[in-house]
Design a protein around this motif. Sequence first.
Motif, mmCIF file in Angstrom:
data_model
loop_
_atom_site.group_PDB
_atom_site.id
_atom_site.type_symbol
_atom_site.label_atom_id
_atom_site.label_comp_id
_atom_site.label_asym_id
_atom_site.label_seq_id
_atom_site.Cartn_x
_atom_site.Cartn_y
_atom_site.Cartn_z
ATOM 1 N N HIS A 120 0.826 -1.210 0.000
ATOM 2 C CA HIS A 120 0.000 0.000 0.000
ATOM 3 C C HIS A 120 0.861 1.261 0.000
ATOM 4 N N THR A 121 2.119 1.162 0.453
ATOM 5 C CA THR A 121 2.994 2.327 0.503
ATOM 6 C C THR A 121 4.404 1.941 0.076
ATOM 7 N N VAL A 122 4.940 2.667 -0.888
ATOM 8 C CA VAL A 122 6.319 2.477 -1.327
ATOM 9 C C VAL A 122 6.908 3.882 -1.536
ATOM 10 N N GLU A 123 7.480 4.449 -0.477
ATOM 11 C CA GLU A 123 8.129 5.757 -0.532
ATOM 12 C C GLU A 123 9.603 5.531 -0.264
ATOM 13 N N PRO A 124 10.424 5.468 -1.331
ATOM 14 C CA PRO A 124 11.836 5.108 -1.181
ATOM 15 C C PRO A 124 12.559 5.808 -0.031
ATOM 16 N N PHE A 125 13.257 4.971 0.743
ATOM 17 C CA PHE A 125 14.108 5.370 1.862
ATOM 18 C C PHE A 125 13.326 5.926 3.057
ATOM 19 N N LYS A 126 11.975 5.864 3.011
ATOM 20 C CA LYS A 126 11.175 6.431 4.094
ATOM 21 C C LYS A 126 10.098 5.488 4.629
ATOM 22 N N ASN A 127 9.136 5.119 3.762
ATOM 23 C CA ASN A 127 7.979 4.343 4.214
ATOM 24 C C ASN A 127 7.701 3.163 3.294
ATOM 25 N N PHE A 128 7.377 2.021 3.919
ATOM 26 C CA PHE A 128 7.110 0.790 3.193
ATOM 27 C C PHE A 128 6.027 0.045 3.952
ATOM 28 N N GLY A 129 4.930 -0.313 3.272
ATOM 29 C CA GLY A 129 3.874 -1.000 4.004
ATOM 30 C C GLY A 129 3.008 -1.871 3.117
ATOM 31 N N TRP A 130 2.324 -2.805 3.786
ATOM 32 C CA TRP A 130 1.441 -3.723 3.067
ATOM 33 C C TRP A 130 0.313 -4.185 3.962
ATOM 34 N N THR A 131 -0.693 -4.754 3.314
ATOM 35 C CA THR A 131 -1.753 -5.457 4.027
ATOM 36 C C THR A 131 -1.604 -6.931 3.674
ATOM 37 N N GLY A 132 -2.096 -7.794 4.538
ATOM 38 C CA GLY A 132 -1.980 -9.219 4.281
ATOM 39 C C GLY A 132 -3.167 -9.982 4.838
ATOM 40 N N LYS A 133 -3.445 -11.125 4.209
ATOM 41 C CA LYS A 133 -4.555 -11.972 4.651
ATOM 42 C C LYS A 133 -4.082 -13.409 4.777
ATOM 43 N N THR A 134 -4.510 -14.045 5.857
ATOM 44 C CA THR A 134 -4.278 -15.476 6.039
ATOM 45 C C THR A 134 -5.270 -15.998 7.082
ATOM 46 N N PHE A 135 -5.773 -17.176 6.909
ATOM 47 C CA PHE A 135 -6.681 -17.833 7.869
ATOM 48 C C PHE A 135 -7.783 -16.898 8.376
ATOM 49 N N GLY A 136 -8.370 -16.102 7.495
ATOM 50 C CA GLY A 136 -9.454 -15.222 7.915
ATOM 51 C C GLY A 136 -9.009 -14.042 8.751
ATOM 52 N N MET A 137 -7.731 -13.780 8.797
ATOM 53 C CA MET A 137 -7.232 -12.622 9.532
ATOM 54 C C MET A 137 -6.719 -11.588 8.538
ATOM 55 N N PHE A 138 -6.758 -10.333 8.946
ATOM 56 C CA PHE A 138 -6.303 -9.230 8.115
ATOM 57 C C PHE A 138 -5.259 -8.438 8.900
ATOM 58 N N ALA A 139 -4.117 -8.198 8.282
ATOM 59 C CA ALA A 139 -3.034 -7.470 8.944
ATOM 60 C C ALA A 139 -2.642 -6.238 8.142
ATOM 61 N N ILE A 140 -2.223 -5.214 8.851
ATOM 62 C CA ILE A 140 -1.623 -4.022 8.253
ATOM 63 C C ILE A 140 -0.226 -3.922 8.841
ATOM 64 N N HIS A 141 0.768 -3.789 7.981
ATOM 65 C CA HIS A 141 2.175 -3.828 8.408
ATOM 66 C C HIS A 141 2.895 -2.621 7.798
ATOM 67 N N ASN A 142 3.489 -1.772 8.636
ATOM 68 C CA ASN A 142 4.146 -0.551 8.175
ATOM 69 C C ASN A 142 5.572 -0.431 8.707
ATOM 70 N N TRP A 143 6.465 -0.001 7.838
ATOM 71 C CA TRP A 143 7.860 0.266 8.193
ATOM 72 C C TRP A 143 8.142 1.745 7.937
ATOM 73 N N THR A 144 8.852 2.385 8.858
ATOM 74 C CA THR A 144 9.267 3.775 8.691
ATOM 75 C C THR A 144 10.767 3.853 8.928
ATOM 76 N N LEU A 145 11.485 4.482 7.983
ATOM 77 C CA LEU A 145 12.929 4.649 8.100
ATOM 78 C C LEU A 145 13.232 6.125 8.327
ATOM 79 N N THR A 146 14.027 6.415 9.356
ATOM 80 C CA THR A 146 14.428 7.784 9.660
ATOM 81 C C THR A 146 15.941 7.813 9.792
ATOM 82 N N GLU A 147 16.601 8.489 8.841
ATOM 83 C CA GLU A 147 18.071 8.516 8.846
ATOM 84 C C GLU A 147 18.606 9.753 9.549
#
Length: 144
Positions: free
Chosen positions: A71-98
């Motif tokens: 859902h988010t691809v901002e080079p060198f800053k933010n990276f995120g996705w959603t995921g589904k498995t076994f009827g569960m829904f996840a939101i996963h976000n990474w933030t990089l601060t140099e």
Amino acid sequence: MKSINNNAPVKCSKSITIHANSEKVWKVLTNIDRWATWQTEINKPKLNGELKPETTFDWKTGGAKIHSTLHTVEPFKNFGWTGKTFGMFAIHNWTLTETNQETIVSVDESMEGFFAKLFKKSFNKSLQTGMQNWLDLLKRACEK
């Protein structure tokens, strides 16, 4: 960036300082097809196209097959996705601060759905452990 669900039964936030610039951390973190070379809990990661929002990828962790969508691809800053498995829904976000050739990597995740509610306590504990392991392995891979 798509926010995690702060009302989800399972959620976790962690961060780590990596002695590498954000460009190097980004390169390791976003090379999904190569995750299994350094992330010991992941098998068969496969990006289904370009590294951009709406691209899907498939991977296995802890025996579970997960289908995710970036859902988010901002080079060198933010990276995120959603995921589904076994009827569960996840939101996963990474933030990089140099700062000063070091990168603070923050990660946030929420999980919801029937099993997340049912096994809230054990899922929260395993998410905390898994997330710390992922950060530790990312640090090791980037500081080589």
